[in-house]
Scaffold this active site. Structure first.
Site, mmCIF file in Angstrom:
data_model
loop_
_atom_site.group_PDB
_atom_site.id
_atom_site.type_symbol
_atom_site.label_atom_id
_atom_site.label_comp_id
_atom_site.label_asym_id
_atom_site.label_seq_id
_atom_site.Cartn_x
_atom_site.Cartn_y
_atom_site.Cartn_z
ATOM 1 N N ARG A 1 0.856 -1.179 0.000
ATOM 2 C CA ARG A 1 0.000 0.000 0.000
ATOM 3 C C ARG A 1 0.897 1.236 0.000
ATOM 4 O O ARG A 1 1.913 1.287 0.705
ATOM 5 C CB ARG A 1 -0.915 0.037 1.236
ATOM 6 N N ASP B 1 4.397 -0.537 -6.970
ATOM 7 C CA ASP B 1 3.146 -0.872 -7.656
ATOM 8 C C ASP B 1 2.007 -0.066 -7.040
ATOM 9 O O ASP B 1 0.874 -0.131 -7.512
ATOM 10 C CB ASP B 1 2.861 -2.378 -7.519
ATOM 11 N N GLU C 1 -2.509 7.439 -4.851
ATOM 12 C CA GLU C 1 -2.898 6.784 -6.097
ATOM 13 C C GLU C 1 -4.379 6.903 -6.423
ATOM 14 O O GLU C 1 -4.770 6.844 -7.587
ATOM 15 C CB GLU C 1 -2.499 5.306 -6.088
ATOM 16 N N HIS D 1 -0.636 -0.372 -9.732
ATOM 17 C CA HIS D 1 -1.408 -1.301 -8.888
ATOM 18 C C HIS D 1 -1.920 -2.493 -9.717
ATOM 19 O O HIS D 1 -3.131 -2.762 -9.750
ATOM 20 C CB HIS D 1 -2.579 -0.565 -8.213
HETATM 21 P P1 NAI Z 1 -1.313 -11.215 5.194
HETATM 22 O O1 NAI Z 1 -2.372 -10.709 6.103
HETATM 23 O O2 NAI Z 1 -1.307 -12.651 4.798
HETATM 24 O O3 NAI Z 1 0.118 -10.884 5.805
HETATM 25 C C1 NAI Z 1 0.456 -9.653 6.347
HETATM 26 C C2 NAI Z 1 1.562 -9.911 7.352
HETATM 27 O O4 NAI Z 1 2.029 -8.643 7.800
HETATM 28 C C3 NAI Z 1 1.122 -10.681 8.596
HETATM 29 O O5 NAI Z 1 1.976 -11.782 8.798
HETATM 30 C C4 NAI Z 1 1.241 -9.652 9.740
HETATM 31 O O6 NAI Z 1 1.629 -10.251 10.968
HETATM 32 C C5 NAI Z 1 2.312 -8.755 9.193
HETATM 33 N N1 NAI Z 1 2.345 -7.398 9.738
HETATM 34 C C6 NAI Z 1 1.317 -6.572 10.062
HETATM 35 N N2 NAI Z 1 1.782 -5.374 10.463
HETATM 36 C C7 NAI Z 1 3.150 -5.457 10.386
HETATM 37 C C8 NAI Z 1 4.215 -4.564 10.645
HETATM 38 N N3 NAI Z 1 3.976 -3.304 11.042
HETATM 39 N N4 NAI Z 1 5.479 -4.981 10.451
HETATM 40 C C9 NAI Z 1 5.741 -6.240 10.019
HETATM 41 N N5 NAI Z 1 4.787 -7.135 9.749
HETATM 42 C C10 NAI Z 1 3.505 -6.738 9.929
HETATM 43 O O7 NAI Z 1 -1.394 -10.257 3.904
HETATM 44 P P2 NAI Z 1 -0.935 -10.596 2.424
HETATM 45 O O8 NAI Z 1 -2.009 -11.326 1.729
HETATM 46 O O9 NAI Z 1 0.425 -11.158 2.439
HETATM 47 O O10 NAI Z 1 -0.926 -9.116 1.788
HETATM 48 C C11 NAI Z 1 -0.037 -8.123 2.226
HETATM 49 C C12 NAI Z 1 -0.495 -6.798 1.648
HETATM 50 O O11 NAI Z 1 -0.333 -6.813 0.227
HETATM 51 C C13 NAI Z 1 -2.004 -6.509 1.800
HETATM 52 O O12 NAI Z 1 -2.316 -5.978 3.048
HETATM 53 C C14 NAI Z 1 -2.270 -5.538 0.705
HETATM 54 O O13 NAI Z 1 -2.079 -4.229 1.208
HETATM 55 C C15 NAI Z 1 -1.204 -5.842 -0.335
HETATM 56 N N6 NAI Z 1 -1.745 -6.355 -1.588
HETATM 57 C C16 NAI Z 1 -1.407 -5.687 -2.742
HETATM 58 C C17 NAI Z 1 -1.874 -6.134 -3.951
HETATM 59 C C18 NAI Z 1 -1.490 -5.451 -5.224
HETATM 60 O O14 NAI Z 1 -2.103 -5.715 -6.278
HETATM 61 N N7 NAI Z 1 -0.503 -4.567 -5.241
HETATM 62 C C19 NAI Z 1 -2.758 -7.289 -4.037
HETATM 63 C C20 NAI Z 1 -2.996 -7.951 -2.764
HETATM 64 C C21 NAI Z 1 -2.516 -7.477 -1.591
#
Ligand code: NAI
Length: 342
Positions: free
Chosen positions: A234, A258, A263, A295
């Site tokens: 994000r 990305d 954005e 994105h």
């Molecule tokens: P997830 O929920 O599986 O993993 C997120 C991880 O971040 C968790 O293990 C959590 O403990 C950790 N976390 C939370 N706050 C933290 C911090 N301050 N420092 C370190 N670790 C922290 O999420 P997932 O599926 O891996 O997605 C991650 C992010 O990717 C989403 O939140 C979304 O913003 C982004 N995303 C972007 C996309 C794109 O098209 N560019 C598509 C899908 C997701």
């Protein structure tokens, strides 16, 4: 159920219509983003379906709730655009698609890394112009580099796996270390140590108030000179002005994005005939060591199919009155992560 689908593009319609053959919801496609000007379009719809840049703040949600909205269905994983406190006060469940393309997003992060590292965009432009000079295209090998992954959830974990294949040293920071990553030999370190040791840093955390501008002047100071920074999560995780300073001082050697913190004003739309009135973004585009995509990390056939199916299944679960909605964004979960990080 009657669903107002905001920000609906041709590809959303294609995949939702296909998946809806199984679910039979009444989908009404609306082109605009959801905001206080457009929210009236959703009045009397029990379900409002939105994407990453639709604003579900107090104003829009209160109005929607007054006019019959009972469910918010996100067509994405991130939920930073939703005020969850207001949703809870209004008793409107917010459902999302927690997993749709961990491989797609992680692979896109790798695409950014390799394109920057081997200067693929510059090289391709040159060859099209008949310029085969290699001056300025010198890259480096990933083999042996240290990759720091911030957030080892679904996407971060897949990235760790891929980067292990390149024989890089993978270190990570996450308040909840992932067992699978540990088994793979990922070394968990503090955030400060990750900044100090990484040649490449990739962000895979949700945007929360606590990690807004996680990458700022202070964190950049702690990084290695020439570090590569990748953000497919994000935009708000990065203070763009601080990163521009880092690029100018050459502390940041490469930047792959990305996502961008402002954005929502122009991503996902065609502005090629217009001026982009964002000087910060325009400055980013002047650096040859910056690569930005709009994105699209999630944007694969596999992901769009999964997003459509899960979104419609979430709506059906609510319509059937299930007490526990599997993909509900629970405030408890969000607070648990925030308290551990904070
Ligand atoms: P997830 O929920 O599986 O993993 C997120 C991880 O971040 C968790 O293990 C959590 O403990 C950790 N976390 C939370 N706050 C933290 C911090 N301050 N420092 C370190 N670790 C922290 O999420 P997932 O599926 O891996 O997605 C991650 C992010 O990717 C989403 O939140 C979304 O913003 C982004 N995303 C972007 C996309 C794109 O098209 N560019 C598509 C899908 C997701």
């Amino acid at each position: 159920m009657k669903v107002a689908v905001f920000n609906a593009k041709s590809y959303d319609k294609k995949f939702l219509d296909e998946a809806n053959k199984e679910f039979g919801h009444h989908l009404v496609y609306l082109e605009p983003h959801l905001n206080k000007e457009t929210m009236k379009l959703a009045y009397d719809f029990p379900c409002v379906c939105v994407f990453v840049n639709d604003q579900l703040n107090k104003t829009t949600m209160t109005a929607l709730s007054k006019h019959g909205t009972k469910l918010i269905a996100l067509r994405c994983a991130g939920f930073n655009n939703v005020d969850l406190n207001v949703a809870a006060e209004l008793n409107i469940p917010v459902v999302r698609v927690p997993v749709y393309s961990p491989h797609g997003v992680a692979e896109h992060a790798v695409a950014l890394i390799l394109s920057l590292n081997r200067k693929i965009c510059r090289a391709s432009y040159r060859v099209r112009e008949g310029n085969f000079s290699l001056e300025g295209l010198l890259g480096f090998e990933l083999h042996g580099q240290t990759v720091g992954i911030i957030g080892t959830g679904k996407i971060g974990c897949v990235l760790a796996q891929i980067m292990k294949g390149f024989k890089t040293k993978v270190i990570a920071y996450d308040p909840y270390p992932n067992d699978h990553c540990k088994e793979m030999g990922v070394e968990y370190v503090s955030l400060a140590e990750l900044f100090e040791r990484s040649d490449i840093i990739s962000l895979h955390v949700p945007l929360t108030p606590e990690n807004y501008h996680l990458i700022n002047d202070e964190s950049i100071k702690q990084m290695k000179k020439g570090v590569m920074l990748i953000n497919t999560s994000r935009g708000g995780l990065i203070d763009t002005r601080a990163v521009i300073k880092g690029l100018k001082s050459r502390k940041i050697g490469f930047l792959g994005l990305d996502v961008y913190e402002e954005e929502e004003t122009f991503f996902f739309e065609d502005y090629s005939d217009q001026l982009i009135n964002d000087d910060v973004f325009a400055r980013l585009l002047t650096f040859s060591n910056v690569l930005i995509t709009g994105h699209q990390a999630f944007f694969t056939h596999e992901a769009l199919r999964k997003i459509a199916e899960t979104t419609l299944r979430n709506i059906t679960a609510f319509e059937e009155g299930r007490i526990i909605l599997e993909n509900c964004v629970s405030l408890d979960i969000v607070r648990k992560v925030e308290s551990k990080v904070g």
